[in-house]
Design an enzyme around this catalytic site. Structure first.
Site, PDB file in Angstrom:
ATOM      1  N   GLU A  71       0.826  -1.217   0.000  1.00 40.27           N
ATOM      2  CA  GLU A  71       0.000   0.000   0.000  1.00 40.27           C
ATOM      3  C   GLU A  71       0.856   1.261   0.000  1.00 40.27           C
ATOM      4  O   GLU A  71       0.855   2.011   0.982  1.00 40.27           O
ATOM      5  CB  GLU A  71      -0.885  -0.002   1.252  1.00 40.27           C
ATOM      6  CG  GLU A  71      -1.805  -1.195   1.338  1.00 40.27           C
ATOM      7  CD  GLU A  71      -2.372  -1.396   2.744  1.00 40.27           C
ATOM      8  OE1 GLU A  71      -1.730  -0.963   3.736  1.00 40.27           O
ATOM      9  OE2 GLU A  71      -3.442  -1.981   2.852  1.00 40.27           O
ATOM     10  N   GLY A 105       1.968   5.022  -0.442  1.00 37.26           N
ATOM     11  CA  GLY A 105       1.334   6.332  -0.573  1.00 37.26           C
ATOM     12  C   GLY A 105       2.397   7.353  -0.950  1.00 37.26           C
ATOM     13  O   GLY A 105       2.513   7.804  -2.088  1.00 37.26           O
ATOM     14  N   TYR A 134       6.484  16.776  12.701  1.00 42.31           N
ATOM     15  CA  TYR A 134       7.531  15.744  12.761  1.00 42.31           C
ATOM     16  C   TYR A 134       8.937  16.321  12.694  1.00 42.31           C
ATOM     17  O   TYR A 134       9.896  15.564  12.602  1.00 42.31           O
ATOM     18  CB  TYR A 134       7.379  14.746  11.591  1.00 42.31           C
ATOM     19  CG  TYR A 134       5.964  14.359  11.252  1.00 42.31           C
ATOM     20  CD1 TYR A 134       5.197  13.623  12.147  1.00 42.31           C
ATOM     21  CD2 TYR A 134       5.390  14.724  10.042  1.00 42.31           C
ATOM     22  CE1 TYR A 134       3.886  13.272  11.838  1.00 42.31           C
ATOM     23  CE2 TYR A 134       4.085  14.367   9.721  1.00 42.31           C
ATOM     24  CZ  TYR A 134       3.342  13.653  10.625  1.00 42.31           C
ATOM     25  OH  TYR A 134       2.054  13.305  10.323  1.00 42.31           O
ATOM     26  N   CYS A 174      -0.671  32.821  13.018  1.00 38.25           N
ATOM     27  CA  CYS A 174      -0.414  33.622  14.208  1.00 38.25           C
ATOM     28  C   CYS A 174       0.284  32.837  15.297  1.00 38.25           C
ATOM     29  O   CYS A 174      -0.229  32.728  16.408  1.00 38.25           O
ATOM     30  CB  CYS A 174      -1.728  34.179  14.733  1.00 38.25           C
ATOM     31  SG  CYS A 174      -2.510  35.202  13.509  1.00 38.25           S
ATOM     32  N   GLU A 175       1.373  32.218  14.979  1.00 37.81           N
ATOM     33  CA  GLU A 175       2.172  31.588  16.034  1.00 37.81           C
ATOM     34  C   GLU A 175       3.605  31.379  15.561  1.00 37.81           C
ATOM     35  O   GLU A 175       3.857  31.183  14.371  1.00 37.81           O
ATOM     36  CB  GLU A 175       1.546  30.279  16.506  1.00 37.81           C
ATOM     37  CG  GLU A 175       1.313  29.237  15.449  1.00 37.81           C
ATOM     38  CD  GLU A 175       0.714  27.976  16.085  1.00 37.81           C
ATOM     39  OE1 GLU A 175       1.507  27.201  16.643  1.00 37.81           O
ATOM     40  OE2 GLU A 175      -0.512  27.796  16.018  1.00 37.81           O
TER      41      GLU A 175
HETATM   42  N1  LLP Z   1      -1.039   1.549   4.726  1.00 41.79           N
HETATM   43  C1  LLP Z   1      -1.384   1.898   5.972  1.00 41.79           C
HETATM   44  C2  LLP Z   1      -2.197   0.967   6.764  1.00 41.79           C
HETATM   45  C3  LLP Z   1      -0.991   3.126   6.500  1.00 41.79           C
HETATM   46  O1  LLP Z   1      -1.345   3.450   7.735  1.00 41.79           O
HETATM   47  C4  LLP Z   1      -0.225   4.019   5.703  1.00 41.79           C
HETATM   48  C5  LLP Z   1       0.176   5.323   6.217  1.00 41.79           C
HETATM   49  C6  LLP Z   1       0.101   3.626   4.398  1.00 41.79           C
HETATM   50  C7  LLP Z   1      -0.304   2.384   3.940  1.00 41.79           C
HETATM   51  C8  LLP Z   1       0.889   4.506   3.476  1.00 41.79           C
HETATM   52  O2  LLP Z   1       2.168   4.745   3.932  1.00 41.79           O
HETATM   53  P1  LLP Z   1       3.226   5.555   3.039  1.00 41.79           P
HETATM   54  O3  LLP Z   1       3.609   4.676   1.879  1.00 41.79           O
HETATM   55  O4  LLP Z   1       2.586   6.817   2.602  1.00 41.79           O
HETATM   56  O5  LLP Z   1       4.352   5.810   3.964  1.00 41.79           O
HETATM   57  N2  LLP Z   1       1.316  12.048   7.944  1.00 41.79           N
HETATM   58  C9  LLP Z   1       2.564  11.321   8.025  1.00 41.79           C
HETATM   59  C10 LLP Z   1       2.449   9.946   7.445  1.00 41.79           C
HETATM   60  C11 LLP Z   1       1.383   9.098   8.092  1.00 41.79           C
HETATM   61  C12 LLP Z   1       1.249   7.741   7.459  1.00 41.79           C
HETATM   62  C13 LLP Z   1       0.045   7.046   7.937  1.00 41.79           C
HETATM   63  N3  LLP Z   1      -0.178   5.775   7.362  1.00 41.79           N
HETATM   64  C14 LLP Z   1       3.644  12.115   7.311  1.00 41.79           C
HETATM   65  O6  LLP Z   1       3.368  13.209   6.825  1.00 41.79           O
HETATM   66  O7  LLP Z   1       4.807  11.719   7.291  1.00 41.79           O
END
Ligand code: LLP
Length: 424
Positions: free
Chosen positions: A281, A283, A325, A352-353
């Site tokens: 999966e 992203g 992060y 505003c911070e």
């Molecule tokens: N599958 C599941 C079950 C997940 O929880 C996630 C991401 C992915 C796939 C996709 O992961 P990726 O390939 O994108 O790393 N907001 C954070 C990232 C949070 C990821 C949450 N889950 C950031 O900006 O680094």
């Protein structure tokens, strides 16, 4: 500091002799003039290539795009057209994907606390499978079964006890996690037994996701091995190994490609003679480096002996990652990409911070002034998708560029949008 490392830019980026950047055959300055700033510019060719790379590496319908990284209807369609399935992590993400015309049987529903309504929506639409995270979710599915809804195919989320090296907020595979059924303490085995006995679900597989922005691909191999050992005696058709491949955000960082990730993950499974269909999966690795965010400098405040602040017209509302992060980014001026960046500045937004920081210590060309464009690369993942209306800023538009053409796929919000839900 040298000029911007060009490998951080999207695939079709070109820089002319004067140092002006084009993406998808269009000058970024021209895009900013036409659409205003802040602006997300996505390279459609880059997006399509990464989707195809994932499909080639893992197989047709075995690469599932994690929509949380970046979702709008155009993106949902694009990933589906290129042969990916879509992972949606809420009723809202499911709704956007369905409204884009992606068929329900291409969607997998995630979430560690899906509501009864979200589950009902998924069952009614008949998504491909649900990734069940906890016992309460099985309770809810049993309730829905009693209501006469169709029996869903489910995959159980397992916490494999593998700690990925990444920021603690986005590490999810260790025992101390809100996600999934722990393998170490027997919860995973109990969940399998329960799901097998329940008439409310059809158990088709197991799932794990060890974390996000992971650079050490051997962590994925370790998780794959643990999961393969757990899954083998179960004889289930699906083994889902999550996403999480890291990408370089700043000069000096390096990551594996999707193809290399595939080799490592599939190699580990092959060594253990896994019979299940393996899927992943991704992203971030699909979308992150496909986009840049373009801002306009509004103020430059030099405090002698302290630092220089460069304020832009966006900030933590279009990119909260530095604040959340401590993530690093690079900055560059889109029509002077080749200029050395010999000055240092803190790139900040208009919120505003004091915490509203995009880059804590940015290398920038000397002489930045109000009216200049400035951009950050690698903002395609978890930027637009985590954007907010803090301080009632309107969220930026998203423009897809390709072969000399640009199309707005998400328009800029306006002040009326800020009142859309305000019924008081
Ligand atoms: N599958 C599941 C079950 C997940 O929880 C996630 C991401 C992915 C796939 C996709 O992961 P990726 O390939 O994108 O790393 N907001 C954070 C990232 C949070 C990821 C949450 N889950 C950031 O900006 O680094």
């Amino acid at each position: 500091m040298p000029s911007l490392p060009l490998h951080l830019l999207p695939d079709t980026a070109t820089v002319d002799d004067r140092g002006a950047l084009s993406i998808g055959g269009i000058a970024v300055a021209e895009l900013a003039a036409a659409h205003g700033t802040p602006l997300f510019v996505y390279d459609e060719t880059h997006l399509r290539r990464r989707c195809r790379e994932a499909v080639d590496a893992f197989g047709h319908q075995q690469a599932v795009y994690a929509t949380k990284a970046f979702l709008c209807r155009a993106m949902a369609r694009l990933a589906y057209e290129e042969g990916m399935l879509l992972d949606v992590a809420s009723g809202g993400e499911m709704h956007v994907a369905l409204s884009a015309g992606v068929p329900a049987d291409a969607l997998t529903l995630h979430g560690n606390n899906k509501s009864l309504d979200e589950l009902r929506y998924a069952l009614t639409e008949q998504v491909r499978y649900l990734v069940v995270d906890c016992d309460e979710e099985l309770d809810r599915l049993e309730l829905l079964h009693a209501e006469g809804l169709p029996v869903p195919r489910v995959v159980l989320r397992i916490t494999p006890g593998v700690h990925a090296h990444t920021h603690e907020y986005i590490a999810t595979g260790q025992d101390d996690s809100k996600f999934g059924f722990n393998l170490g303490n027997g919860a995973a085995h109990r969940a399998v037994d329960r799901a097998r006995r329940s008439p409310a679900v059809e158990l088709v597989g197991v799932h794990c996701h060890i974390g996000s922005n992971v650079f050490a691909v051997d962590s994925f191999a370790r998780a794959a091995e643990v999961m393969a050992r757990f899954a083998a005696p179960l004889g289930l058709p699906e083994l889902v190994l999550g996403g999480g491949l890291g990408v370089p955000y700043v000069g000096g960082e390096e990551s594996s490609t999707i193809t290399e990730w595939g080799r490592v993950v599939l190699g580990a499974c092959e060594a253990l003679d896994v019979q299940s269909r393996i899927s992943v999966e991704p992203g971030r690795s699909i979308v992150a480096s496909s986009a840049i965010t373009v801002y306009t400098v509004g103020a430059v405040k030099e405090i002698p002996g302290v630092r220089t602040y460069v304020s832009v017209d966006g900030g933590m509302s279009d990119n909260p990652r530095p604040v959340l992060y401590g993530s690093g980014y690079e900055a560059f001026v889109p029509d002077r990409v080749l200029d050395p960046r010999e000055a240092r500045a803190r790139l900040v937004g208009k919120h505003c911070e004091s915490g509203d920081v995009l880059i804590f210590d940015a290398a920038v060309p000397a002489g930045l002034a109000a009216g200049d464009l400035i951009a950050t690369p690698v903002t395609g993942a978890y930027g637009h998708s985590m954007a907010s209306n803090y301080n009632k800023l309107t969220r930026p538009p998203v423009v897809f560029v390709r072969d000399g053409g640009a199309r707005v796929v998400v328009r800029r919000e306006n002040f009326d949008d800020l009142l859309r839900c305000d019924v008081g």
